[in-house]
Write a protein that holds these residues in place. Structure first.
Motif, PDB file in Angstrom:
ATOM      1  N   UNK A 129       0.962  -1.246   0.034  1.00 35.36           N
ATOM      2  CA  UNK A 129       0.100   0.141   0.295  1.00 35.36           C
ATOM      3  C   UNK A 129       0.841   1.280  -0.107  1.00 35.36           C
ATOM      4  N   UNK A 130       2.057   1.069   0.221  1.00 38.06           N
ATOM      5  CA  UNK A 130       3.006   2.060   0.157  1.00 38.06           C
ATOM      6  C   UNK A 130       3.494   2.560  -1.555  1.00 38.06           C
ATOM      7  N   UNK A 131       2.887   2.103  -2.242  1.00 43.81           N
ATOM      8  CA  UNK A 131       3.285   2.145  -3.808  1.00 43.81           C
ATOM      9  C   UNK A 131       2.465   3.298  -4.459  1.00 43.81           C
ATOM     10  N   UNK A 132       2.999   4.256  -5.003  1.00 42.61           N
ATOM     11  CA  UNK A 132       2.280   5.347  -5.598  1.00 42.61           C
ATOM     12  C   UNK A 132       1.927   5.016  -6.918  1.00 42.61           C
ATOM     13  N   UNK A 133       2.396   4.232  -7.538  1.00 44.76           N
ATOM     14  CA  UNK A 133       2.280   4.040  -9.187  1.00 44.76           C
ATOM     15  C   UNK A 133       2.023   2.662  -9.471  1.00 44.76           C
ATOM     16  N   UNK A 134       2.958   1.680  -9.599  1.00 44.55           N
ATOM     17  CA  UNK A 134       2.579   0.191  -9.815  1.00 44.55           C
ATOM     18  C   UNK A 134       2.534  -0.666  -8.804  1.00 44.55           C
ATOM     19  N   UNK A 135       1.481  -0.723  -8.436  1.00 40.88           N
ATOM     20  CA  UNK A 135       1.224  -1.681  -7.063  1.00 40.88           C
ATOM     21  C   UNK A 135       1.134  -3.218  -7.637  1.00 40.88           C
ATOM     22  N   UNK A 177       5.182  11.332  -0.273  1.00 34.49           N
ATOM     23  CA  UNK A 177       4.673  11.430  -1.828  1.00 34.49           C
ATOM     24  C   UNK A 177       3.335  11.724  -1.785  1.00 34.49           C
ATOM     25  N   UNK A 178       2.715  12.733  -2.409  1.00 30.40           N
ATOM     26  CA  UNK A 178       1.298  13.042  -2.240  1.00 30.40           C
ATOM     27  C   UNK A 178       0.687  13.242  -0.761  1.00 30.40           C
ATOM     28  N   UNK A 237       1.815  11.669   1.809  1.00 32.93           N
ATOM     29  CA  UNK A 237       1.895  10.432   2.547  1.00 32.93           C
ATOM     30  C   UNK A 237       3.200  10.221   3.142  1.00 32.93           C
ATOM     31  N   UNK A 278       5.580   5.643   2.829  1.00 34.50           N
ATOM     32  CA  UNK A 278       5.334   5.055   1.876  1.00 34.50           C
ATOM     33  C   UNK A 278       6.697   4.543   1.136  1.00 34.50           C
TER      34      UNK A 278
END
Lengths: 317, 317, 317, 317, 317, 317
Positions: free
Chosen positions: F45-51, F156-157, F159, F162
């Protein structure tokens, strides 16, 4: 029930988590504590052409993460009816058909001796023979055989123990009563014109996909129940009975098979049959796309588990 | 039969072995020794959007390893009825539509001149035009056209010879009788409202997938047989007539097509029609998954080979 | 040269066209007209874990469409130096290691008896043993063995004829002189601490990937040439010697292998060695991505074909 | 800068969001407001064998979502130096090489007339010819050509305008000075022995991958800078110059190419060269795995964008 | 109509060309010029198991290149009836469910305030809740919910806003009238026996796939129309309602779903219903094969666009 | 050693057989019987892009079937030095970053309290923070951080917890001494010019891939050892430090990374460092090809297991 036999709780533990066992069941050794034992049999040396179903059990375990707990149509969980566990894989050898068949037979004889009902993931279809050798002890049983292929050849390239022959051997060895053997969904192209002669001569009822298209599935379910009657029988569901669009991950693909909805209707129609075991062979993830075939196999294995749980529970009464 | 024309023996030689020809048939040059010639036509320059069916013939050859020898429903092998061989690919050029069409036409004129019945694997659907030019010599013939698309546009982006136009050209050139042309399974979205006007104005019978859902396949088979009547006709089976779940490997996918079981029932219903040739275009392995579409194409090509063998044999009597 | 032995002309015939043979060479039976015979050996029953190299020859044939005619570094075409053809696959059986080994040995003995130089595509590495049995007739030869694995175990799971043992057997049977056997690129994790003891005790020179990183490739080429000396030797290039990023399509992947540039420099460094044959085993397309490994194998097979053509031509002088 | 030309803000908007443009740049029509215009040219009719680079621009747009804002080595963002936008694709036609070349040339002439520096994603390598025709107006320029192939044939199958010929045409048409043309990384197998003769006879400097392995990359960078000198030049980077393990998604794969680290070192070494435009052709997602090649192309396109931004800014001073 | 709102012309511009918007529609900001706004909502944080539908909108945009202009069954183009555009993606955040839901709700409230009819591509099924919050302003509406899952749980792992709960929340919040809520195609295995109790207790009509098999699709269409009656309603079509053979690219696959032909017959049966919006969630390209699921979603989105265009036009009269 | 802790015997049991645990180790609960515990942490869940790295542990378990028993370079088996087992996955939650971090921290605190050395498979890189919180109890430790990214952003954003921030948090929380923190292989494009300022200001040594290309790996190993000195340190190896050609299965791919041979030389150079734990995060099988990245991760995990076993054994002396 022994706490060591509970499924991982799907409402708390994310389904992507932990080591994959069949439907999150406990992974335990064979013991008399069990009612139903799910095994893998990673054997594929009986495959003449597209080998690879040795990887079937691992794939189905992984894909069975998808299945939740309660069967929607049946309305119960087999884990509530019976003590169910994943007992790992039957031992096999990488290079020898005969050694492997002997080891597999031993594994299922132990299961039988513990009065456990087996549910098995293959492996190629050869495995049904040593399974039947292991679990059939008092005369021939009935057999519901769902498949694109009849698997009643005498041999392939001279080999008598391979995935084109198990049910001929099983009848010859007195494990299965050919009069109570029904083959559903046959649609293979043939090596030779007489490929199906032995089966027909021995009274095996072979229902082609064409016949199913003409008569409808309900009539087939009816006839199947009447063939196996109310005595013990085994069910083997070759994954290649399904259409390759549904289950591409198998060795001997034959376009033109069952949909999942048809197969589920067929299996639901068998509730109450006295099933003493079942297997799903021929899942071959190397030919699969994204685990899709394994997922279908896991779904159908759950259906079978429900049927087996009911039958096992009925036998205990 | 000349020993040089026998199929590789599938009961001795493993199917993964040796160089791939269509259904293990002999690979020989065109000659009067042949009854049926299977060719590839690796041409796809007539494709406006998703090009790539140039790789279709190689893919279908490879996947035809799966098909054994005897057709289960028909109960015979076409190789027992006729002298069948793989004559390789028609010559094509990588950069020129017109040069390629001329070369393809030559190839099929030679086949016609040798009184051989052609079975062809495409290539995009443009190829049906030079095939028909090559084999139709005495006035228009009938055409059974199974496809998601009508392929009767006048042009695409100004190009009159492409895979959206072959059957308009074939009617205009007097190769096909529009009154004996039936299109089965049409379900394309249209470029323009009038895309189908020409076909309808010329008396072509266009049967949409919707109509098939409503009337059932049996009625369609009946009507098809009555449209082409008992005179010579050609059959073209665009692989995109099948649902993309069954045959994803094609350029112009249109969700909502035939299942293999429906297609086989349809083809079986055409036994006895006076087929003088057939093709399966638009297999495009670049968009496929694991050779699945090629395998379906090989299965249907085997069905067509059986129909052609019966029709060829009937014409020799 | 017999016109029947010419390659399909890559400047006229599109490379996607026609039936795939190795590098578009003619497909002919074994005969004394040939200098070099390219065979496939689709045998993989010697594989303990990830089976599937039975599909290797078909894959490499298909992917060899990419290779044009002239080797850029060597500046010549092997087809101009020698009469080269694709003689199809050595016969094998689907179920029996021993029967297959005997059939393979026969195939290569015929090649030897016709004084043809063999280039072979596997199949698993077991095949080098029956190849050597077939072609070595007068005392042990040298061997350049490029591989991630030493393949000198005594047995795996009790099986003495499998892909972990061929070079132990070849030395024991007097086919290969261990003093002239060099193993290049070894980097496997081991089953047991003593896995390499036999090789070292018998004077086999084993060069690990680590040693190559430290000494540089040039020193290795030098040493290799001096080990095999100017006498006849065979070269076997297991595709898993390459890094899995380069050649993922193989059974026993070992991350950390050769790049193609290193491999080409290594092979170019062997020009002039008296090679009497070569093979590339362990291409397994089921584990591949988009035919990538087959394409690398075809490229290296072309390099080897150049080396063999020069050596064959030199022996004729 | 006009707010309509700002990139989508990668620190607020998740990179998976919104419509894909090259590196999230604004999508605007060509106008004098721009310094650098990124175009796609989805043309691949110049491809003799593995067609499909028509899908290259869409793929690189999608994969350029990965690239953030600041180049780590250069330490700046090209979007801070220049007004950069995605101007969409140059118009092309699906069936005609000549019509497409004319349309592409027009597109780039407009770019030239607006004094915009073009960065282009192909399409096959044919596109460099109409780009050069569009942007070269006052005598031949220099050319840095990074590629596995020389692309200086006279024709393929008689076609003079295809992806094997653009730089021969460009020299013949006076667009490129062969003395200032350097080809880096050549390693193709050849159709014929004389494939490279014209290039060499005209003074083109061809540097093979072998030579790079021997001399090291630094020497190559040095020589390249001295060949193109301090006058205007164009850079074309065929994605197949990279090794297929790095960039499998291309038509004419040649194992044994550059790593990304080498390519980045090479491009970084060109900072300060007077680049007036650049292109990356031959990305062909149909042969790719998971968008990997598109992602590498996007990364290198970002490197080129930095080089072009610096050069453009330098020319404005 | 404003020229800025016209689709790219599919008869001139090749479909592989240019930046992908939904069905080549104009990409414009929200404004009162629009009748129908197509948005993406790349939100998937409501997914407990197989996350990834954040990539759904980009995938469906790309795959919608396939759809031409005119619906074959309906015989019209929605672009001729209404002003339709792609307004990009609703804003979302990468880490926060609540922030994202608020941003999505805002986006759809603006759409509602401009009297635009929304068509939306997900994202996971959680998104239907903020969409409904945004567009429902005057009391509960009807809902046609096509899905394998009921999505009426109270929470999963304690999270009340996730893709298993949106329609429970929507009913609780007074956005949807449970008496006018029909769920079609339910076939999930359940976490617990009481998973469906709340839905049934609240008068939601749940139609299982089994019931559809028994009663036939026509009866279901009839009943659906009578449940939602002639008042405003919303339609949500979870892509997992389709069989995984048709639409593998989704998180919560349940073998045994709709075919595309059934789904199209169902949607066609809804022509004339007063639809005020629609969405297609749960397209998850990471689990897809070759964009197949995105293509089906684009096809069904086109069907829905036709239904919405008719309904929107009817409301303007 | 307790028999319950022995690995499955790779010389008898085929590697395709049985339930997958890390390198066939025993699957047992945490207890003081263990020296080294291998855990999965399926948190992404700490992934901003490609989870998707939630699927990492299951993938690496499956792929670790490949690894045999003895490390070739080190010459020993870690299973002979220490009591090693697979303790399953740390508990996580599907929807909450904070709950998951707390559960992960607890899991590793228990490990620490039992004086077990942890080896962990991620999960995204966020997990290193709760691991360090769990195992660092007496003041900051050293950290060897091998990665394409510095992961020292503030947020990031918005958060703060992350996968772009764990090592900033770890330094701020006093878990890691920035003077003993070395980052190796950094090559990311940046969100903003100041992304690396904090790291540099705090004395973190950041070694870019460019610097490695210039100075050579040996100098880097040397410097790394001197930075962490002879005191306890942790090692974290982000799989994206490798080149995407080697390890495509990860979220934040950055072309231009390590080869496996370089990584193995680097890790081998760290033998003797006082490692108290290690992790391999960011394996994301959804972006992988054929399990390739998981296999590389398993290989490197085996290298790390050897390093940890030696260090653990040294601490017991």
């Amino acid at each position: 029930m022994s706490p060591s036999l509970t499924q991982t709780d799907v409402t708390v533990v994310p389904r992507f988590s932990n080591i994959a066992t069949f439907m999150r069941s406990a992974h335990v050794p064979l013991s008399s504590e069990l009612d139903i034992a799910i095994s893998g049999v990673p054997f594929d040396l009986g495959t003449a052409f597209r080998i690879g179903s040795r990887f079937g059990p691992a794939c189905v375990r992984e894909q069975s993460r998808h299945v939740r707990r309660i069967h929607q149509t049946f309305g119960f969980s087999p884990f509530d009816l019976c003590r169910v566990a994943d007992v790992g894989d039957a031992p096999v050898r990488s290079f020898s058909i005969r050694d492997s068949l002997a080891l597999i037979e031993d594994h299922f004889r132990k299961i039988k001796d513990l009065e456990i009902t087996p549910l098995t993931i293959g492996g190629d279809h050869t495995i049904s023979l040593p399974i039947l050798r292991g679990i059939v002890q008092h005369g021939p049983i009935g057999l519901i055989h769902i498949d694109a292929h009849s698997d009643t050849l005498d041999s392939i390239q001279g080999e008598q123990y391979c995935n084109g022959t198990p049910f001929r051997r099983a009848v010859e060895e007195g494990l299965v009563d050919p009069k109570r053997l029904v083959q559903i969904g046959i649609r293979e192209t043939l090596f030779d014109k007489d490929d199906h002669d032995w089966a027909k001569a021995n009274g095996i009822r072979m229902i082609s996909m064409n016949e199913i298209d003409q008569r409808g599935l309900e009539a087939i379910v009816e006839e199947t129940r009447s063939i196996v009657a109310e005595r013990p029988c085994y069910l083997t569901l070759d994954i290649d009975s399904l259409d390759p669009s549904v289950a591409p991950g198998t060795g001997a693909v034959e376009p033109g098979g069952f949909t999942v909805r048809e197969m589920e209707r067929l299996l639901e129609g068998l509730m109450g049959v006295d099933l003493i075991g079942a297997d799903i062979p021929e899942v071959s993830p190397l030919y699969d796309e994204g685990g899709r075939t394994g997922r279908v196999a896991a779904t159908l294995a759950f259906d079978l588990l429900c049927l087996l749980a009911k039958a096992h529970a009925a036998r205990q009464r």
